[in-house]
Design an enzyme around this catalytic site. Structure first.
Site, mmCIF file in Angstrom:
data_model
loop_
_atom_site.group_PDB
_atom_site.id
_atom_site.type_symbol
_atom_site.label_atom_id
_atom_site.label_comp_id
_atom_site.label_asym_id
_atom_site.label_seq_id
_atom_site.Cartn_x
_atom_site.Cartn_y
_atom_site.Cartn_z
ATOM 1 N N ASP A 1 2.786 34.646 88.096
ATOM 2 C CA ASP A 1 3.124 35.266 87.962
ATOM 3 C C ASP A 1 2.548 36.379 87.744
ATOM 4 O O ASP A 1 2.171 36.624 88.433
ATOM 5 C CB ASP A 1 3.226 34.946 85.759
ATOM 6 N N HIS B 1 5.356 39.991 81.268
ATOM 7 C CA HIS B 1 5.409 38.323 81.633
ATOM 8 C C HIS B 1 5.064 37.729 81.732
ATOM 9 O O HIS B 1 4.715 36.290 80.937
ATOM 10 C CB HIS B 1 6.932 38.475 82.676
ATOM 11 N N SER C 1 12.788 32.575 82.168
ATOM 12 C CA SER C 1 11.356 32.229 81.663
ATOM 13 C C SER C 1 11.122 31.702 80.578
ATOM 14 O O SER C 1 9.655 31.297 80.842
ATOM 15 C CB SER C 1 11.097 33.867 82.222
#
Length: 731
Positions: free
Chosen positions: A105, A178, A508
């Protein structure tokens, strides 16, 4: 509140609660609204305001606040993991701590309390990874929770040029948010008093809170490049992760040309379960990514928590939307309302793109902006810069009634398509349209939930229609988890707010839920293969609410199908004891590639090993031992017999992973013209790991090309329920 006293002028009781509160206390905001334990709401009032509210028609009682300790944020509880009785069924903290989840990520923000290693045993001896140093990141940032952190940027720099270290860290540090969000969703340690500006307050924890985390930063502000992704996957395999979570995706290509697919095969061969996001291209059909059968492909659903915002029009109508706005409220009066398309000289002005609004038209007004084209929060910033004071974010047909909440920089509310269309009609029909926006905190116990998110990518599988994808869905809408200290919750450059937790949405977010839950299953059954773990998660998933009605697709308002939800919504407690599993070996996957007529070179490219297909063996995709069935039927030609019957046979093998028992098959098919026969109709298992095979024969009349129908096959011994979804498609 006495729900039966709600005046007919209100669309629902939440709007009535809001109006009742405002009539007693103009400046008060709701903290929660309740549907099940009581009908009512909580708020902060003076004694005089409380007396005024108590005298309102329909108010049953008012009670002062009493302090309780909050034990969980919403997602674990929604999944059945926050209940005392479930704790007895979960693997122990010691067995959990032997499982390592790797995440590819944007990196990690290691200072968060979600990475606290208090109470954890020493790092497993199987771990071979390390904590790489770089800008703003030291090896000391790792501990017994965050046991590894690496970064990969060579491919990125080869394409984009050297990383600008004034804007992002050339290290495992997360400058985006994220990666920190996905890591803490999967396995974050329990953190009390977690919230975003008071929204979704509680104790936040990951799905496997005692599992270890290893972070592989391969995504940068300019994107994720396949060379870096593949390097990260390889290092994760070598380091010794047990589960690999990847909330990234790209375009569809053959398995041997798909970097993620190739890397995932290698991981699977080493016993590592790979969980990937299905994509956010829904509700379009066939919009999936990460569809290799050795990948667990995860779509997104909602949970039973909303963040209501209310839009009141000048004609007295009230509409309910969603928002995470936490700043200064709008003045306690109606304000002028304008549609962005009428306040711009640009053809796409209705989307509130940067610089598209005329300040003279929007100054001091609430602006209605259409969703799409740029980020939802950025639209509010565009309105603000044009001197607007509020925004209504209007869903189009593509988004339907899906409500995604954002931490807007101005007072703003997202509305579903139907209500947004009503507001646009009001603007056209009124010479002086006005509105205001109010906010009411966190609402729990929302029903129905889950529903399939509109953005969640859908089947059928665009590459191999005989393999049903997505595999399942998990929570992915308005999810609270850890965040970076580098950017604000909207991710906009002008957002100077700093938070430890953020609420965001996407597949996600659903992917790391399943990654963490797979870690729980792995902890309980360390000897299980990745395919057995995936089977357990799929065959125990549910497709109906407790009242028996099917899970809804928010994009259509209709019951969802296996093309939307796969096997269904994950049920982690049931997955720990599935009874039977559909197991798959590496050789089975190679047979699958042979069934696709892959050449030896293509198989080698996919599997990184020497393999060839036997000329004397018949290979069929439909005999691949997947936990679901995707039946493709032929439509009779125009000159043929329209009543021609298709007959297709499938073979599957079940492995007993529970106690001995006799399992009986049952079928449910939505289309009466489809006949399904299971042979044998019962399977007797006498020992652990015993395998039994069965066939499924499907007979169906010809239907017009593009026709679809659905059903499911269930095996049960009276205690375990092992369910496989079935799709029927005529082409």
């Amino acid at each position: 509140m006495d729900k039966s006293h709600m005046p007919a002028s209100f669309k629902d009781h939440h709007e009535w609660y809001y109006a009742s509160l405002k009539s007693a206390a103009d400046s008060a905001e709701m903290l929660y609204t309740y549907n099940s334990v009581i009908h009512g709401f909580s708020t902060r009032l003076t004694e005089q305001q409380a007396k005024s509210l108590k005298s309102q028609p329909g108010t049953l009682s008012i009670a002062p606040e009493t302090r309780y300790e909050l034990h969980t944020t919403r997602t674990p509880e929604f999944l059945g993991l926050g209940l005392d009785e479930s704790d007895q069924l979960l693997p122990t903290s010691t067995s959990q701590s032997n499982v390592i989840i790797g995440l590819i990520d944007t990196g990690v923000w290691p200072e968060l309390k979600s990475f606290d290693d208090m109470g954890l045993d020493p790092v497993p001896s199987s771990w071979k990874g390390e904590c790489e140093e770089g800008k703003n990141f030291k090896s000391s940032h790792c501990n017994r929770k965050l046991i590894g952190a690496r970064f990969f940027c060579k491919g990125y720099e080869a394409i984009q040029g050297p990383i600008d270290e004034s804007t992002e860290s050339k290290s495992p540090r997360d400058d985006d948010g994220h990666g920190t969000h996905t890591a803490t969703t999967a396995a974050g340690s329990a953190t009390t008093s977690a919230s975003l500006f008071g929204y979704a307050s509680g104790t936040a924890r990951g799905m496997a809170p005692h599992a270890r985390i290893a972070v592989y930063k391969a995504c940068w502000l300019g994107g994720c490049f396949t060379s870096d992704i593949l390097a990260a996957m390889e290092k994760a395999i070598d380091d010794g992760v047990n589960v690999l979570s990847m909330s990234v995706g790209g375009s569809i290509s053959d398995y041997y040309m798909d970097t993620v697919s190739v890397g995932a095969f290698s991981a699977m061969r080493k016993g590592i379960l790979v969980s990937c996001s299905a994509g956010n291209a829904g509700p379009d059909s066939g919009s999936l990514s990460n569809i290799a059968p050795w990948i667990t492909t995860v779509g997104a659903g909602t949970i039973d928590r909303d963040f209501p915002a209310y839009v009141t029009l000048g004609d007295g109508r009230n509409f309910t939307g969603a928002s995470l706005y936490s700043g200064k409220p709008l003045p306690n009066k109606l304000l002028s309302l304008i549609y962005a398309g009428k306040a711009s000289n640009m053809t796409n002005g209705n989307f509130c793109m940067s610089g598209s609004l005329n300040p003279a038209d929007v100054s001091g007004k609430i602006v209605v902006c259409d969703r799409g084209g740029n980020s939802r929060a950025q639209k509010g910033l565009v309105v603000k810069r044009a001197s607007g004071v509020g925004m209504i974010l209007a869903n189009s047909e593509a988004y339907g009634e899906e409500l995604v909440a954002d931490a807007h920089l101005i007072p703003a509310a997202s509305l579903g398509q139907n209500e947004a269309d009503d507001i646009k009609k009001y603007i056209l029909s009124d010479d002086n349209p006005t509105a205001t926006i109010g906010f009411s905190g966190t609402e729990l116990g929302v029903k129905p939930s889950p529903v399939v998110a509109s953005f969640s990518s859908r089947g059928p599988n665009p590459l191999t229609p005989e393999i049903l994808k997505p595999d399942l869905i998990a929570p992915g809408v308005n999810i609270l988890a850890g965040w970076t200290g580098r950017v604000g919750p909207t991710g906009l450059e002008s957002d100077a707010r700093h938070v430890s937790f953020n609420i965001i949405s996407g597949t996600s977010m659903s992917c790391p839920h399943v990654s963490g839950l797979a870690a729980l299953v792995k902890a309980a059954h360390p000897e299980w293969s990745p395919a057995a773990i995936k089977s357990a998660l799929m065959t125990t998933a549910y497709t109906a609410y407790k009242n028996g009605k099917p899970i809804i697709d928010v994009a259509t308002g209709l019951p969802s199908t296996p093309f939307d939800h796969g096997a269904g919504h994950v049920d982690p407690i049931a997955a720990l004891d599935p009874g039977l599993v559909y197991d798959v070996t590496v050789n089975d996957y190679i047979d699958f590639l042979c069934a696709l007529n892959y050449s030896s070179d293509q198989i080698k490219h996919t599997t990184s090993q020497e393999s060839s297909c036997s000329s004397g063996k018949t290979y069929r995709v439909r005999d691949f031992n997947y936990p679901s069935l995707a039946v493709n039927l032929e439509t009779a030609s125009e000159n043929g017999d329209d009543r021609a019957v298709n007959s297709v046979k499938y073979t599957r093998t079940l492995t007993n992973v529970g106690s001995p028992g006799i399992y009986k098959a049952s079928m449910s098919v939505h289309n009466g013209s489809i006949k399904v026969r299971v042979e044998p109709e019962s399977l007797s298992f006498n020992r652990m790991n015993e395998k039994k095979s069965f066939t499924v024969t499907v007979s169906a009349d010809s239907m017009p090309s593009g026709t679809t129908s659905f059903g499911h096959l269930t095996w049960s011994d009276g205690r375990h329920i092992v369910t496989s979804p079935i799709t029927f498609t005529w082409t």
